[in-house]
Design a protein around this motif. Sequence first.
Motif, PDB file in Angstrom:
ATOM      1  N   GLU A  38       0.524 -15.178  -4.604  1.00 60.71           N
ATOM      2  CA  GLU A  38       1.420 -15.102  -3.859  1.00 60.71           C
ATOM      3  C   GLU A  38       2.574 -14.559  -4.412  1.00 60.71           C
ATOM      4  OE1 GLU A  38       2.620 -16.291  -0.748  1.00 60.71           O
ATOM      5  OE2 GLU A  38       4.521 -15.749  -1.553  1.00 60.71           O
ATOM      6  N   ASN A  44       6.148 -19.774   1.130  1.00 55.42           N
ATOM      7  CA  ASN A  44       7.180 -18.670   1.055  1.00 55.42           C
ATOM      8  C   ASN A  44       7.493 -17.770   2.489  1.00 55.42           C
ATOM      9  OD1 ASN A  44       9.162 -16.848  -0.510  1.00 55.42           O
ATOM     10  ND2 ASN A  44       7.606 -15.262   0.101  1.00 55.42           N
ATOM     11  N   THR A  47       5.061 -20.017   7.258  1.00 55.17           N
ATOM     12  CA  THR A  47       4.629 -21.231   7.239  1.00 55.17           C
ATOM     13  C   THR A  47       5.564 -22.286   6.986  1.00 55.17           C
ATOM     14  OG1 THR A  47       2.221 -20.244   6.384  1.00 55.17           O
ATOM     15  CG2 THR A  47       2.904 -23.011   5.999  1.00 55.17           C
ATOM     16  N   ASP A  51       7.404 -25.038  13.355  1.00 54.77           N
ATOM     17  CA  ASP A  51       7.117 -26.342  13.238  1.00 54.77           C
ATOM     18  C   ASP A  51       5.738 -26.542  13.315  1.00 54.77           C
ATOM     19  OD1 ASP A  51       7.288 -25.098  15.802  1.00 54.77           O
ATOM     20  OD2 ASP A  51       7.704 -26.745  16.905  1.00 54.77           O
TER      21      ASP A  51
END
Length: 395
Positions: A38, A44, A47, A51
């Motif tokens: 990542e 980051n 995501t 909501d």
Amino acid sequence: MWSKKMKNADVVVIGGGIQGLSNAYYLSQRGLRVILVEQGDLANGTTSRSDGDNFVCDAAPGFTTSFTTAAVKLMVELVHNIGYDVDWLEKGAVMLAETEAELAVAKEIYQAKIEAGVKVRFMDQKDVHDDEPNTAPDIPGGLEFQEGGSLSPMLLAFALGEHIKAMGGEMLRFTKVTGFGFDQDGAVNKVITDQGDILTPRVVLAAGIWSTGIAKLAGLDIPVTTMKGDLLVVEPGVYITRRKTMEIGYALVRNENSGVERKITPFMQQHGVGFLVEPTGSHNALIGFSKYPADTVDSNCRVVNAIARRAIRFFPCISDANIIRTYSGLRPWTPDHEAIVSETSIPGFYLCTGHCGNGITNGPLSAKCLAQIMFNEPADFDMSKLSINRFQNQQ
Ligand SMILES: Cc1cc2nc3c(=O)[nH]c(=O)nc-3n(C[C@H](O)[C@H](O)[C@H](O)COP(=O)(O)OP(=O)(O)OC[C@H]3O[C@@H](n4cnc5c(N)ncnc54)[C@H](O)[C@@H]3O)c2cc1C
């Protein structure tokens, strides 16, 4: 940089969003040595800018409704088994019609969902107001979906991360994928990062809106673009409604399939503005929504203002609520609004991306199904519907 020694993995997952984490979680459960890479911290990307709804209400009929129904069930199982508080609220959802024409659409959606085995109730004007007296008095009816719930995608991401670590998976955060290596048969055998190389026979590319650029590094062309959405956060402790409520226009805007004219301004139309409100487990409420092509996550004040006006139309009490912040995210968008969960022309190189506005809900199930593809197991679904070939065949 790591030590001079290269790392080794059975599979490298690229991306620490819901897709990458779901893939790393289910592949670790199979006993594989997983390394997740990542470029920032977990969640980051999109995501942490969404909501966390998990409902089937706005899914297109056919494959998408069946897949999403199973995805919602799997999410319910996952949040009950995961052992972490992820702000889960399992109260179903309501969809409201604004006009008689939209109520006719609600009836069509009701019929299609009943035929697909979804638990849904048709509500007339009285039902809607008995259910939630805060609803604007002239709303003529709607639908109640009895299954599904909402959660904090950020909390779910970190909970999955803890499980991956506990199963022996390695998570290389703040590490950026910059290239790939291949063997003489063209199969992937190496992931190159800015911190060192990882030898691996399998790669899952799950990098959301960044997937197109990373796929190019492997010589693959994939059609993932960006579609922006804005959300408003209401101060804690203000009661609007007890559960997720949205306008039927949510389905109309998301699926672009109606022909029904919504009662909105040209600006709202242009920016895909509509109404949803979602009480959260931390006693705030989120208000949305919008959908328009853009490539920055800066909040757009005019859009935010239009969302607020739309929300007050359905719940006049919102005009008394303080908005404490706004945020925006970029949905990883595909031309047909369906995800890409697929093998590719490169042996060992898999895609789990382009989940548009349903990536939280469909993340865990997509990962489970991709593992079935990877290991040539009988699939729970006809995954050709989500194959990258559906775009390549059109070229
Ligand atoms: C406003 C809004 C509301 C939404 N609401 C919902 C909802 O209610 N329900 C729902 O199901 N979905 C919702 N979505 C959609 C959902 O958020 C997305 O589909 C989902 O988050 C996509 O997850 P992802 O893991 O594919 O991408 P991301 O979360 O963006 O993860 C990709 C990761 O890859 C990493 N990365 C990128 N490049 C590299 C590199 N070179 N090396 C290493 N790592 C890299 C990024 O840093 C990022 O963390 C919403 C989206 C928006 C914008």
